[in-house]
Motif scaffolding. Sequence first.
Motif, short mmCIF file in Angstrom:
data_model
loop_
_atom_site.label_atom_id
_atom_site.label_comp_id
_atom_site.label_asym_id
_atom_site.label_seq_id
_atom_site.Cartn_x
_atom_site.Cartn_y
_atom_site.Cartn_z
N GLY A 97 -21.45 -4.55 -18.59
CA GLY A 97 -21.33 -4.56 -17.19
C GLY A 97 -20.71 -4.08 -16.91
N THR A 98 -19.51 -3.45 -16.30
CA THR A 98 -18.43 -2.26 -16.12
C THR A 98 -17.07 -2.57 -15.31
OG1 THR A 98 -19.93 -0.61 -16.47
CG2 THR A 98 -18.17 0.21 -15.15
N THR A 99 -16.09 -2.88 -15.44
CA THR A 99 -14.77 -2.94 -15.13
C THR A 99 -14.51 -1.62 -14.34
OG1 THR A 99 -14.70 -4.90 -15.53
CG2 THR A 99 -12.78 -3.77 -14.06
N PHE A 100 -14.06 -1.11 -13.09
CA PHE A 100 -12.85 -0.31 -12.58
C PHE A 100 -11.84 -0.87 -12.51
CE2 PHE A 100 -16.06 3.01 -12.51
CZ PHE A 100 -17.17 2.76 -12.08
N HIS A 101 -10.72 -0.03 -12.81
CA HIS A 101 -9.42 -0.67 -12.49
C HIS A 101 -8.56 0.38 -11.53
CE1 HIS A 101 -5.39 -1.73 -13.35
NE2 HIS A 101 -5.72 -3.08 -14.24
N PHE A 102 -8.34 0.48 -10.62
CA PHE A 102 -7.70 0.92 -9.91
C PHE A 102 -6.76 0.90 -9.06
CE2 PHE A 102 -12.18 1.73 -9.05
CZ PHE A 102 -12.07 2.97 -8.22
N SER A 103 -5.49 1.56 -9.19
CA SER A 103 -3.71 1.56 -9.67
C SER A 103 -3.01 2.59 -8.68
CB SER A 103 -3.04 1.52 -10.84
OG SER A 103 -1.87 1.22 -10.24
N PHE A 104 -3.14 2.18 -7.18
CA PHE A 104 -2.14 2.92 -6.01
C PHE A 104 -0.80 2.86 -5.82
CE2 PHE A 104 -6.97 2.75 -5.03
CZ PHE A 104 -7.12 4.13 -5.53
N PRO A 105 0.35 3.86 -5.90
CA PRO A 105 1.82 3.35 -5.55
C PRO A 105 1.09 2.66 -4.32
CG PRO A 105 0.93 6.06 -5.74
CD PRO A 105 -0.18 5.15 -5.81
N SER A 106 2.37 2.43 -3.89
CA SER A 106 2.90 1.38 -3.00
C SER A 106 3.18 2.19 -1.78
CB SER A 106 3.61 -0.06 -3.09
OG SER A 106 4.18 -0.25 -3.24
N ARG A 107 3.16 2.05 -0.82
CA ARG A 107 3.09 3.10 0.45
C ARG A 107 5.10 3.18 0.28
NH1 ARG A 107 6.57 1.29 4.82
NH2 ARG A 107 5.75 -1.09 3.65
N LYS A 108 5.69 2.16 -0.02
CA LYS A 108 7.15 3.05 -0.02
C LYS A 108 6.96 3.94 -0.90
CE LYS A 108 9.14 -0.75 -0.33
NZ LYS A 108 8.55 -1.99 -1.05
N ASP A 109 6.33 3.26 -2.23
CA ASP A 109 6.88 4.49 -3.50
C ASP A 109 6.13 5.94 -3.13
OD1 ASP A 109 8.17 2.14 -4.14
OD2 ASP A 109 6.96 2.21 -6.51
N ASN A 110 5.73 6.01 -2.24
CA ASN A 110 4.94 7.16 -2.09
C ASN A 110 4.29 7.54 -0.75
OD1 ASN A 110 2.44 8.75 -2.52
ND2 ASN A 110 0.47 7.86 -2.34
N ARG A 111 6.08 7.36 -0.05
CA ARG A 111 6.31 8.18 1.41
C ARG A 111 5.17 9.07 2.35
NH1 ARG A 111 11.30 10.20 -0.19
NH2 ARG A 111 12.29 8.99 -1.04
N LEU A 112 5.19 7.96 3.30
CA LEU A 112 3.94 8.48 4.33
C LEU A 112 4.18 9.52 5.18
CD1 LEU A 112 2.03 6.43 4.99
CD2 LEU A 112 3.21 5.27 7.15
#
Length: 231
Positions: free
Chosen positions: A216-231
Amino acid sequence: LRKHLIKTKKLEVVEQMGAAISHEIRNPLTAANGFVQLLLEDNVNTSKTKEYLSLVKGELESAERVIQDYLTFSKPAMTEVEELNVKHELSHVLAIIQPMANKNSVEISVNFAAVGFIAGDRQKFRQCFLNVFKNAIEAMPSGGRLTIETQFTPSRVIVLVADTGIGMTKDQLERLGEPYYSTKEGKGTGLGMMVVYSIVRAMKGTLKVESRNGGGTTFHFSFPSRKDNRL
Ligand code: ADP
Ligand code: MG
């Protein structure tokens, strides 16, 4: 100047993508057209007709796969940043992939955090996870479980995608995301993960992949939350 440089770089990427797509779609279409031309010639017997038609079918399927990996959701030239509810967007993609999961006896489990907003292009975000879910299901030819989990911290939104499929060897894992790298002899584009990595990069996210051959395989994504990545 800085802004200008960034813009130029982005445009370059878009242009390269565009060129690659039209190339990847044009090749099979040109081939299909060639076989149709042969079919139109006078003395084609039944067995030749069958043979040419099956070649045409193969080429059309190949073009269709490229379109699916690149363009199911988005026009590659457009990037629009909005606030995305991660749970909402993932559910949308899961609904689309559900029939494919059913067909392959794959059970889908979700464990979504209540909240989690990021800033990004909605269509590209969906394309990214469509490609990952599709690969996961394709890695479970005799069924299995696809688990999608989200976690939320004040600064990051984490998405974990795990399958119980065939997994990858160390060498395969290293080559993941390389353009045209596919182990699906004739049934793969080798473009899906390249698209995934480029979307994750554009969203200032990270992706780690853990896999064990046969395990099996696990993909681990991490994105900056909205506040930290300015809209
Ligand atoms: P394609 O799916 O067209 O082969 P991708 O770029 O989507 O191309 O994936 C490249 C390769 O990575 C696949 O051919 C497969 O070998 C491997 N791969 C991707 N996801 C998984 C997964 N969940 N489990 C096992 N192998 C995978
Ligand atoms: Mg794929």
